[in-house]
Design a protein around this motif. Structure first.
Motif, mmCIF file in Angstrom:
data_model
loop_
_atom_site.group_PDB
_atom_site.id
_atom_site.type_symbol
_atom_site.label_atom_id
_atom_site.label_comp_id
_atom_site.label_asym_id
_atom_site.label_seq_id
_atom_site.Cartn_x
_atom_site.Cartn_y
_atom_site.Cartn_z
ATOM 1 N N LYS A 90 1.006 2.486 -7.068
ATOM 2 C CA LYS A 90 0.287 1.725 -8.097
ATOM 3 C C LYS A 90 -0.877 2.531 -8.677
ATOM 4 C CE LYS A 90 -0.799 -1.625 -5.192
ATOM 5 N NZ LYS A 90 -0.248 -1.106 -3.920
ATOM 6 N N THR A 91 -1.754 3.016 -7.789
ATOM 7 C CA THR A 91 -2.937 3.737 -8.254
ATOM 8 C C THR A 91 -2.532 5.017 -8.976
ATOM 9 O OG1 THR A 91 -4.356 2.805 -6.555
ATOM 10 C CG2 THR A 91 -5.053 4.901 -7.484
ATOM 11 N N THR A 92 -1.528 5.701 -8.474
ATOM 12 C CA THR A 92 -1.074 6.931 -9.121
ATOM 13 C C THR A 92 -0.604 6.639 -10.551
ATOM 14 O OG1 THR A 92 -0.419 7.741 -6.954
ATOM 15 C CG2 THR A 92 0.452 8.936 -8.845
ATOM 16 N N THR A 93 0.106 5.540 -10.746
ATOM 17 C CA THR A 93 0.563 5.155 -12.086
ATOM 18 C C THR A 93 -0.636 4.913 -13.008
ATOM 19 O OG1 THR A 93 2.498 4.101 -11.097
ATOM 20 C CG2 THR A 93 1.986 3.493 -13.364
ATOM 21 N N SER B 229 0.836 -1.188 0.000
ATOM 22 C CA SER B 229 0.000 0.000 0.000
ATOM 23 C C SER B 229 0.882 1.253 0.000
ATOM 24 C CB SER B 229 -0.870 -0.058 1.258
ATOM 25 O OG SER B 229 -1.682 1.054 1.313
ATOM 26 N N GLY B 230 0.554 2.205 -0.845
ATOM 27 C CA GLY B 230 1.302 3.466 -0.871
ATOM 28 C C GLY B 230 2.508 3.471 -1.790
ATOM 29 N N CYS B 231 2.740 2.374 -2.545
ATOM 30 C CA CYS B 231 3.967 2.318 -3.358
ATOM 31 C C CYS B 231 3.818 3.027 -4.707
ATOM 32 C CB CYS B 231 4.422 0.875 -3.550
ATOM 33 S SG CYS B 231 3.394 -0.065 -4.686
#
Ligand SMILES: Nc1ncnc2c1ncn2[C@@H]1O[C@H](COP(=O)(O)OP(=O)(O)O)[C@@H](O)[C@H]1O
Ligand SMILES: [Mg+2]
Length: 379
Positions: free
Chosen positions: A59-62, A55-57
Motif C-alpha cells: 500500500k505505502t509503496t503504491t 501489512s506489507g502488501c
C-alpha cells in the motif's frame, strides 16, 4: 472540473496507474521482491479510493510512487492528462498526510499551515489570506498561535490536513492518517476528513489496514495482497460479491462453507450444505459443475434464529455485545459464527442450547475454487 467551495480552489483530475511495478532488489542474493506487482488503477476526478490490505502488501509503496518519492520499476502514472512517472515530487502538485502528522515542532499552527505557500513563493498577502481560509475550514481558529506540542493528537491531525489542502493540490494522499488516534476520535476524524474531501472534491488515495474505515469513507475500495490487486470495487460489492477467499475473509467476518452443487438452472444453483438444499444465485466469477464442490460465503448476519429454519445447531459460545450477541454454533462437523441483533425478541442463548437456524440464501455468495484463482495469479 474546478471547485470553489469554501473559497478554496481545487481542480479535480483523474489519476491513472498503468502496469505499475515496483521490484526491490534482493540484498543477499535471494529473489527480488515484488512489492507492487503490476497494478492497474483508475481514480476518477473527486473520488476517494482506498487501498486496503494486510501489512506489507504494498500500500505505502503504491502511494509513494504516486507521490514521486519512489520510482516505479516499470509502468506509468498519469495525473490528469500529464504523465508524471518521472516528474519529481515537488512538481506533481500532490500532498500527503501521514500517520505521524510530520508537523514542524518549532512553528505555530499558522506557520505550519502557511509553510507550503511560503516555500512556493506565494505573495505574502495571499499566504495570509489562504492560510486563514483553511484555518477556518478546519475550525482551527483558537489554536492558530499554538505549537504542535500544545495540541491533542486529533488537533494535530487537523493541522496536518490543513497543511496539505492549503496548497490546493490536485491529489491528496493519506497513509494511515488516523492510526495514532483512539477509537472514538478516529471515527470522528474519519467522518470529518471525508466531508472535507467531498466538499473540496479533491481526488484522493487513502491507505489503511482498517476495513471499517475503508468501508465508511471510500467511493471505491481496492483490496491488495502480496502486491496484487484482488478486487477494486464499491464497498458494497466488495462485501456482498467478493472475488475470492482472501477478499471475503479480509472484508468483514465470513463463514466459509463447503457445498456440493446438486443442480444448475438458469442463474440459480441448488447446493447441498450440511446435508440441506439451499438455492443460491450464480455469479460470473465462478464456474460450477453438477456434483462439483463449491465454496460458499455466509456472513454471521446471514443466519437467524427461526423455528422454521432448515439447520439444527448447538451453541458453543455466547458473547454479549450490547447491541447484538455473537454466537459460535456447531452444525454438523463445522462451527459457524452468527450475530443476533434481535436478542430482545429471542432472548440470549446459552452454551449447550440447541437452536434452529434459517440461512438467508439470497445473501450467500459463491467463490471460485483456490485452483481457479491461483491460475489467475491472485494467490
Ligand atoms: N526500500 C525498500 N527495500 C526493500 N523492501 C522494501 C522497501 N520498501 C518496502 N519494502 C517491502 O515491500 C513490501 C511492501 O511494503 P509497504 O508498501 O510499506 O507495505 P504496506 O504499506 O502495505 O504495509 C514490504 O514487504 C516491505 O518490507
Ligand atoms: Mg504502509
Amino acid at each position: 472540473m474546478t471547485n470553489t467551495n469554501s473559497n478554496i480552489n481545487t481542480h479535480s483530475v483523474d489519476v491513472k496507474l498503468t502496469n505499475l511495478l515496483k521490484v526491490f532488489p534482493s540484498h543477499n542474493g535471494g529473489d527480488n521482491f515484488y512489492a507492487v506487482d503490476d497494478i492497474e488503477l483508475d481514480i476518477k476526478a473527486g473520488e476517494l479510493v482506498t487501498l486496503l490490505g494486510p501489512s506489507g502488501c504494498g500500500k505505502t509503496t503504491t502511494l509513494r510512487m504516486l507521490a514521486g518519492f519512489e520510482l516505479p520499476t516499470s509502468g506509468s502514472i498519469h495525473i490528469g492528462d500529464e504523465n508524471v512517472t518521472n516528474v519529481p515530487p515537488n512538481k506533481r502538485n500532490v500532498a500527503m498526510v501521514f500517520q505521524s502528522y510530520a508537523l514542524f515542532p518549532h512553528l505555530s499552527v499558522f506557520e505550519n499551515i502557511a509553510y507550503g505557500l511560503r516555500i512556493n513563493k506565494v505573495p505574502k498577502g495571499d499566504v495570509i489570506d489562504r492560510t486563514y481560509k483553511v484555518i477556518s475550514l478546519m475550525h482551527l481558529e483558537e489554536f492558530k498561535d499554538r505549537l504542535p506540542s500544545q495540541l491533542s493528537g486529533g488537533q494535530q491531525q487537523r493541522v496536518a490536513l490543513a497543511r496539505a489542502i492549503v496548497t490546493e493540490p490536485k491529489v491528496l494522499l493519506f497513509d494511515e492518517p488516523l492510526s495514532n488516534l483512539d477509537a472514538k476520535l478516529r471515527e470522528y476524524m474519519r467522518d470529518e476528513l471525508r466531508k472535507i474531501q467531498q466538499r473540496l472534491g479533491i481526488t484522493s488515495l487513502y491507505v489503511t489496514h482498517d476495513q471499517t474505515e475503508a468501508m465508511a469513507i471510500s467511493d471505491k475500495v481496492v483490496i491488495m495482497n502480496h502486491g496484487k490487486i484482488q478486487q477494486a470495487d464499491s464497498p458494497i460489492n466488495i462485501y456482498t460479491k467478493p472475488n475470492n477467499h482472501f477478499v471475503a475473509g479480509f472484508m468483514g467476518k465470513a463463514n466459509f462453507l463447503h457445498g456440493v452443487v446438486k443442480e444448475l438452472k438458469n442463474n440459480m444453483a441448488m447446493i447441498n450444505i450440511f446435508g440441506k438444499s439451499v438455492l443460491i444465485r450464480i455469479n460470473d466469477k465462478v464456474k460450477l459443475t453438477e456434483n462439483g464442490p463449491v465454496e460458499c460465503v455466509t456472513r454471521p448476519e446471514f443466519w437467524e434464529f427461526s423455528d422454521t429454519g432448515k439447520f439444527i445447531g448447538q451453541v458453543t459460545r455466547t458473547i454479549y455485545l450490547g447491541n447484538h450477541v455473537e454466537y459460535e454454533i456447531a452444525i454438523g462437523d463445522d462451527t459457524i459464527s452468527m450475530m443476533d441483533f434481535e436478542h430482545f425478541k429471542h432472548g440470549i442463548k446459552q452454551e449447550g442450547d440447541q437452536v434452529t437456524l434459517h440461512l438467508k440464501e439470497e445473501c450467500v455468495s459463491l467463490l471460485p475454487t483456490r485452483k481457479e484463482y491461483i491460475k489467475e495469479g491472485l494467490a
